[in-house]
Design a protein around this motif. Sequence first.
Motif, PDB file in Angstrom:
ATOM      1  N   VAL A 120     -15.027  56.813  21.021  1.00 30.99           N
ATOM      2  CA  VAL A 120     -14.525  56.780  22.851  1.00 30.99           C
ATOM      3  C   VAL A 120     -13.320  57.030  23.099  1.00 30.99           C
ATOM      4  O   VAL A 120     -12.591  57.258  23.764  1.00 30.99           O
ATOM      5  N   LEU A 121     -12.158  56.740  21.576  1.00 24.50           N
ATOM      6  CA  LEU A 121     -11.023  57.065  21.292  1.00 24.50           C
ATOM      7  C   LEU A 121     -10.746  57.771  20.034  1.00 24.50           C
ATOM      8  O   LEU A 121     -11.322  57.285  18.933  1.00 24.50           O
ATOM      9  N   GLY A 122     -10.094  58.476  20.099  1.00 22.58           N
ATOM     10  CA  GLY A 122      -9.618  58.966  18.434  1.00 22.58           C
ATOM     11  C   GLY A 122     -10.342  59.914  17.583  1.00 22.58           C
ATOM     12  O   GLY A 122     -10.624  60.201  16.908  1.00 22.58           O
ATOM     13  N   ALA A 123     -11.400  60.271  18.555  1.00 20.86           N
ATOM     14  CA  ALA A 123     -12.081  61.536  17.711  1.00 20.86           C
ATOM     15  C   ALA A 123     -11.635  62.468  17.326  1.00 20.86           C
ATOM     16  O   ALA A 123     -12.130  63.079  15.996  1.00 20.86           O
ATOM     17  N   GLY A 124     -10.681  62.728  17.373  1.00 22.33           N
ATOM     18  CA  GLY A 124      -9.916  64.218  17.139  1.00 22.33           C
ATOM     19  C   GLY A 124      -9.504  63.002  15.486  1.00 22.33           C
ATOM     20  O   GLY A 124      -9.294  64.035  14.207  1.00 22.33           O
ATOM     21  N   ALA A 125      -8.512  62.410  15.265  1.00 22.69           N
ATOM     22  CA  ALA A 125      -8.035  61.213  13.816  1.00 22.69           C
ATOM     23  C   ALA A 125      -9.275  61.266  13.297  1.00 22.69           C
ATOM     24  O   ALA A 125      -9.690  61.607  11.923  1.00 22.69           O
ATOM     25  N   MET A 126     -10.464  61.074  14.393  1.00 18.83           N
ATOM     26  CA  MET A 126     -11.988  60.707  13.175  1.00 18.83           C
ATOM     27  C   MET A 126     -12.709  62.230  12.392  1.00 18.83           C
ATOM     28  O   MET A 126     -12.821  62.365  11.082  1.00 18.83           O
ATOM     29  N   ALA A 127     -11.710  63.151  12.780  1.00 19.24           N
ATOM     30  CA  ALA A 127     -12.685  64.700  12.135  1.00 19.24           C
ATOM     31  C   ALA A 127     -11.428  64.984  11.042  1.00 19.24           C
ATOM     32  O   ALA A 127     -12.080  65.574  10.725  1.00 19.24           O
ATOM     33  N   ARG A 128     -10.690  64.287  10.935  1.00 20.17           N
ATOM     34  CA  ARG A 128      -9.768  64.415   9.876  1.00 20.17           C
ATOM     35  C   ARG A 128     -10.434  63.862   8.573  1.00 20.17           C
ATOM     36  O   ARG A 128     -10.508  64.140   7.425  1.00 20.17           O
ATOM     37  N   TYR A 129     -11.553  62.419   8.499  1.00 17.45           N
ATOM     38  CA  TYR A 129     -12.397  61.984   7.352  1.00 17.45           C
ATOM     39  C   TYR A 129     -13.774  62.756   7.135  1.00 17.45           C
ATOM     40  O   TYR A 129     -14.167  62.434   6.722  1.00 17.45           O
ATOM     41  N   ARG A 130     -14.249  63.000   8.653  1.00 14.73           N
ATOM     42  CA  ARG A 130     -15.193  63.448   8.122  1.00 14.73           C
ATOM     43  C   ARG A 130     -15.687  65.007   8.551  1.00 14.73           C
ATOM     44  O   ARG A 130     -16.431  65.758   8.539  1.00 14.73           O
ATOM     45  N   GLY A 131     -15.075  66.090   8.378  1.00 10.86           N
ATOM     46  CA  GLY A 131     -15.105  67.337   8.737  1.00 10.86           C
ATOM     47  C   GLY A 131     -14.850  67.983  10.615  1.00 10.86           C
ATOM     48  O   GLY A 131     -15.645  66.963  11.147  1.00 10.86           O
ATOM     49  N   GLU A 132     -15.691  69.099  10.203  1.00 14.31           N
ATOM     50  CA  GLU A 132     -16.306  69.796  11.876  1.00 14.31           C
ATOM     51  C   GLU A 132     -17.633  69.002  11.881  1.00 14.31           C
ATOM     52  O   GLU A 132     -17.991  70.248  11.403  1.00 14.31           O
ATOM     53  N   VAL A 133     -17.662  68.027  12.410  1.00 13.84           N
ATOM     54  CA  VAL A 133     -18.870  67.800  12.799  1.00 13.84           C
ATOM     55  C   VAL A 133     -19.234  68.222  14.254  1.00 13.84           C
ATOM     56  O   VAL A 133     -18.181  67.474  14.382  1.00 13.84           O
ATOM     57  N   PRO A 134     -19.829  68.029  14.373  1.00 13.04           N
ATOM     58  CA  PRO A 134     -20.954  68.369  15.985  1.00 13.04           C
ATOM     59  C   PRO A 134     -20.295  66.088  17.012  1.00 13.04           C
ATOM     60  O   PRO A 134     -20.348  65.733  15.451  1.00 13.04           O
TER      61      PRO A 134
END
Length: 206
Positions: free
Chosen positions: A114-128
């Motif tokens: 719900v917040l900071g999905a961009g920041a999460m992608a930094r640790y998860r990579g380019e996933v849906p």
Amino acid sequence: MTVQTAIPEGFEPLGRHSLPDGTTELARFLMGKLVVRALPAGLAAGRIVETEAYLTGDAASHAFRGMTARNRVMFGPKGHAYVYLIYGMYFALNVSGAAEGAGEAVLIRAAEPVLGAGAMARYRGEVPERDLMRGPGRLAMALDIDRSLDGTDLCAAGPLWLAGGGGEPQEIGVSTRIGISRDAHRPLRFFAKGSRYVSGPASLNR
DNA sequence: AACATGATGATCT
DNA sequence: GATCATCATGTTC
């Protein structure tokens, strides 16, 4: 006047007194609440859509054979983070639930970003976006959670905490837990019916 | 959509 | 030395 990082409305930590007694009740209570993480890039948060309870006398629980260095947080006061390494590569986040002295916890299995999905992608990579926090290992990765957060008070503004959430009420389904063999029949998994962000086989999510 | 497999290391017996 | 509260990728239906 104290200057402090602003916490957006609705993301303030839950008071410990608001956590219900009883770990199964806690597992239900946490559905729809927020996991909030202070990352260098800013706050990240997910709405919890899947939990599992691990209880006293439960052969699937890490606390089944008593307190050890690893699981000690499960035996402490409720509302603290029990973080462990699983399968040598992933971490999983739990919320301690029992009255002090007993060892119980709720595994946070999945959440809707719900917040900071961009920041999460930094640790998860380019996933849906759907897969950012779908599963306990993925959720921990998305929020950069590891053993250094073991013992964190989840009822206070810090590196990691729980917040109230809100939003539409979820219809809660109940099933057996995922990935265990002992005491596998017990109906201690809770999930948001119809949510795309729930992990596990489709057959368990009806 | 369902199932199989390999990766990888702390923890406990 | 066995056991994992998992994930990503591959194959087959």
